[in-house]
Scaffold this motif. Structure first.
Motif, PDB file in Angstrom:
ATOM      1  N   LYS A   1       7.219   0.775  -8.876  1.00 19.12           N
ATOM      2  CA  LYS A   1       7.458   2.212  -8.987  1.00 19.12           C
ATOM      3  C   LYS A   1       8.141   2.777  -7.748  1.00 19.12           C
ATOM      4  O   LYS A   1       8.072   3.971  -7.466  1.00 19.12           O
ATOM      5  CB  LYS A   1       6.131   2.928  -9.246  1.00 19.12           C
ATOM      6  CG  LYS A   1       5.518   2.536 -10.590  1.00 19.12           C
ATOM      7  CD  LYS A   1       4.200   3.235 -10.851  1.00 19.12           C
ATOM      8  CE  LYS A   1       3.637   2.795 -12.200  1.00 19.12           C
ATOM      9  NZ  LYS A   1       2.323   3.424 -12.488  1.00 19.12           N
ATOM     10  N   ASN A   2       8.820   1.890  -7.003  1.00 21.58           N
ATOM     11  CA  ASN A   2       9.554   2.303  -5.816  1.00 21.58           C
ATOM     12  C   ASN A   2      11.013   1.868  -5.923  1.00 21.58           C
ATOM     13  O   ASN A   2      11.347   0.919  -6.629  1.00 21.58           O
ATOM     14  CB  ASN A   2       8.932   1.687  -4.557  1.00 21.58           C
ATOM     15  CG  ASN A   2       7.542   2.218  -4.287  1.00 21.58           C
ATOM     16  OD1 ASN A   2       7.361   3.348  -3.876  1.00 21.58           O
ATOM     17  ND2 ASN A   2       6.534   1.389  -4.540  1.00 21.58           N
TER      18      ASN A   2
ATOM     19  N   ASN B   1       3.406  -4.355  -4.628  1.00 19.70           N
ATOM     20  CA  ASN B   1       3.428  -3.165  -5.478  1.00 19.70           C
ATOM     21  C   ASN B   1       4.781  -2.458  -5.358  1.00 19.70           C
ATOM     22  O   ASN B   1       4.905  -1.437  -4.714  1.00 19.70           O
ATOM     23  CB  ASN B   1       2.299  -2.233  -5.046  1.00 19.70           C
ATOM     24  CG  ASN B   1       2.219  -0.993  -5.911  1.00 19.70           C
ATOM     25  OD1 ASN B   1       2.553  -1.041  -7.095  1.00 19.70           O
ATOM     26  ND2 ASN B   1       1.778   0.103  -5.320  1.00 19.70           N
TER      27      ASN B   1
ATOM     28  N   PHE C   1       0.805  -1.222   0.000  1.00 19.39           N
ATOM     29  CA  PHE C   1       0.000   0.000   0.000  1.00 19.39           C
ATOM     30  C   PHE C   1       0.843   1.280   0.000  1.00 19.39           C
ATOM     31  O   PHE C   1       0.350   2.350   0.304  1.00 19.39           O
ATOM     32  CB  PHE C   1      -0.953  -0.023   1.200  1.00 19.39           C
ATOM     33  CG  PHE C   1      -1.960  -1.134   1.122  1.00 19.39           C
ATOM     34  CD1 PHE C   1      -3.032  -1.051   0.241  1.00 19.39           C
ATOM     35  CD2 PHE C   1      -1.821  -2.276   1.890  1.00 19.39           C
ATOM     36  CE1 PHE C   1      -3.958  -2.084   0.152  1.00 19.39           C
ATOM     37  CE2 PHE C   1      -2.742  -3.308   1.804  1.00 19.39           C
ATOM     38  CZ  PHE C   1      -3.810  -3.219   0.938  1.00 19.39           C
ATOM     39  N   MET C   2       2.125   1.149  -0.353  1.00 19.08           N
ATOM     40  CA  MET C   2       2.974   2.339  -0.451  1.00 19.08           C
ATOM     41  C   MET C   2       2.569   3.209  -1.635  1.00 19.08           C
ATOM     42  O   MET C   2       2.109   2.714  -2.657  1.00 19.08           O
ATOM     43  CB  MET C   2       4.443   1.943  -0.615  1.00 19.08           C
ATOM     44  CG  MET C   2       5.120   1.518   0.669  1.00 19.08           C
ATOM     45  SD  MET C   2       6.850   1.060   0.373  1.00 19.08           S
ATOM     46  CE  MET C   2       7.540   2.645  -0.125  1.00 19.08           C
ATOM     47  N   LYS C   3       2.820   4.497  -1.490  1.00 19.63           N
ATOM     48  CA  LYS C   3       2.660   5.405  -2.613  1.00 19.63           C
ATOM     49  C   LYS C   3       3.845   5.252  -3.565  1.00 19.63           C
ATOM     50  O   LYS C   3       4.854   4.651  -3.226  1.00 19.63           O
ATOM     51  CB  LYS C   3       2.566   6.846  -2.105  1.00 19.63           C
ATOM     52  CG  LYS C   3       1.326   7.108  -1.257  1.00 19.63           C
ATOM     53  CD  LYS C   3       1.291   8.555  -0.774  1.00 19.63           C
ATOM     54  CE  LYS C   3       0.050   8.823   0.057  1.00 19.63           C
ATOM     55  NZ  LYS C   3       0.005  10.214   0.560  1.00 19.63           N
ATOM     56  N   LYS C   4       3.729   5.832  -4.759  1.00 21.34           N
ATOM     57  CA  LYS C   4       4.809   5.756  -5.735  1.00 21.34           C
ATOM     58  C   LYS C   4       6.056   6.482  -5.243  1.00 21.34           C
ATOM     59  O   LYS C   4       5.979   7.389  -4.424  1.00 21.34           O
ATOM     60  CB  LYS C   4       4.354   6.372  -7.065  1.00 21.34           C
ATOM     61  CG  LYS C   4       3.208   5.633  -7.731  1.00 21.34           C
ATOM     62  CD  LYS C   4       2.807   6.355  -9.013  1.00 21.34           C
ATOM     63  CE  LYS C   4       1.622   5.661  -9.661  1.00 21.34           C
ATOM     64  NZ  LYS C   4       1.179   6.373 -10.886  1.00 21.34           N
ATOM     65  N   ASN C   5       7.178   6.080  -5.796  1.00 21.70           N
ATOM     66  CA  ASN C   5       8.460   6.738  -5.543  1.00 21.70           C
ATOM     67  C   ASN C   5       8.909   6.640  -4.087  1.00 21.70           C
ATOM     68  O   ASN C   5       9.568   7.534  -3.562  1.00 21.70           O
ATOM     69  CB  ASN C   5       8.414   8.211  -5.980  1.00 21.70           C
ATOM     70  CG  ASN C   5       8.038   8.351  -7.443  1.00 21.70           C
ATOM     71  OD1 ASN C   5       8.537   7.599  -8.291  1.00 21.70           O
ATOM     72  ND2 ASN C   5       7.147   9.283  -7.740  1.00 21.70           N
ATOM     73  N   GLY C   6       8.548   5.570  -3.425  1.00 17.38           N
ATOM     74  CA  GLY C   6       9.010   5.343  -2.058  1.00 17.38           C
ATOM     75  C   GLY C   6      10.308   4.558  -2.048  1.00 17.38           C
ATOM     76  O   GLY C   6      10.819   4.131  -3.086  1.00 17.38           O
TER      77      GLY C   6
END
Length: 252
Positions: free
Chosen positions: A47-48, A44, A20-25
């Motif tokens: 994108k991290n 997911n 559930f992380m946001k992008k670019n983490g």
């Protein structure tokens, strides 16, 4: 393991943090752990940024020349991404804490903090904390434990001269693996410890079985930590206090 039933379930639950992380983490994983390594792509992560840490050069940040000492850790840290190699001399105790130091390095490097800061870290209270009490040296690892941490604590105990004692209830939340885990620990205790106080609980039978098989007679079952500690408080020994012994907090 008592509540989650399996290591796989534990890893899956923790991985929801990533899911559930946001992008670019930033994701830092223990790539030596097979369950994490083989399942990371189910989450997911695309994108991290992922930094893989571990003990071998398949990782982004890894170690060489490890020296585990009774008063700390020394090792060479290698960062593949920056081509940096640095000597780490830490007051943190225990082989398992190398992972924590690699994680800490990766975090502070990411945020452009001086990476020499990791040499300033000290052990957290009740987690392989070295204390003095009367004539004895205490290795206080009473907060919590797992099999690797327990065995690494015994490794530190083995580095000391003098008589080596342990007070422990074993691993109390081993679930279906409780027998296997505590039998491995009991075997290692017979190799290292001059005396073992087992705090009475469902694990005691596992310890007794191994102790009898190894003809190890230097043990006693105690009802609680205080009664065990009262037996040794005036001895000149090295004492490991291991796992979930909250009444130790009241001994100053």
């Amino acid at each position: 393991l008592e509540t989650m039933k399996s290591v796989y379930n534990i890893v899956s639950e923790k991985m929801n943090i990533i899911k559930f992380m946001k992008k670019n983490g930033l994701i830092i994983i223990n790539n030596d752990n097979e369950l994490i390594r083989n399942n990371i792509n189910k989450y997911n992560v695309n994108k991290n940024k992922i930094i893989k840490i571990g003990f071998t050069n398949i990782n982004d940040v890894y170690t060489n020349d490890i020296n585990v000492k009774k008063d700390g850790l020394e090792f060479t840290l290698v960062d593949k991404n920056t081509k940096e190699e640095k000597m780490v001399k830490s007051k943190i105790i225990g082989r398992h804490n190398i992972y924590n130091l690699l994680i800490t390095y990766s975090v502070i490097k990411y945020f452009n903090v001086n990476t020499n800061k990791i040499n300033e870290l000290e052990n957290t209270e009740n987690r392989l904390e070295v204390k003095k009490y009367n004539k004895m040296v205490i290795l206080n690892d009473s907060y919590n434990s797992n099999i690797k941490g327990f065995l690494n604590a015994l490794e530190i105990l083995s580095l000391y001269n003098g008589e080596k004692y342990i007070i422990t209830p074993g691993i109390v939340e081993g679930g279906k693996l409780g027998n296997e885990i505590n039998s491995i620990i009991a075997l290692k205790i017979t190799e290292i410890c001059d005396f073992c106080y087992v705090i009475d609980n469902k694990n005691a039978s596992f310890f007794i079985k191994i102790f009898n098989e190894k003809n190890y007679k230097k043990y006693e079952i105690k009802k609680d930590f205080i009664s065990a500690f009262n037996d040794v408080k005036d001895k000149e020994i090295v004492l490991l206090i291991e796992n979930d012994l909250t009444d130790f907090y009241y001994i100053k």
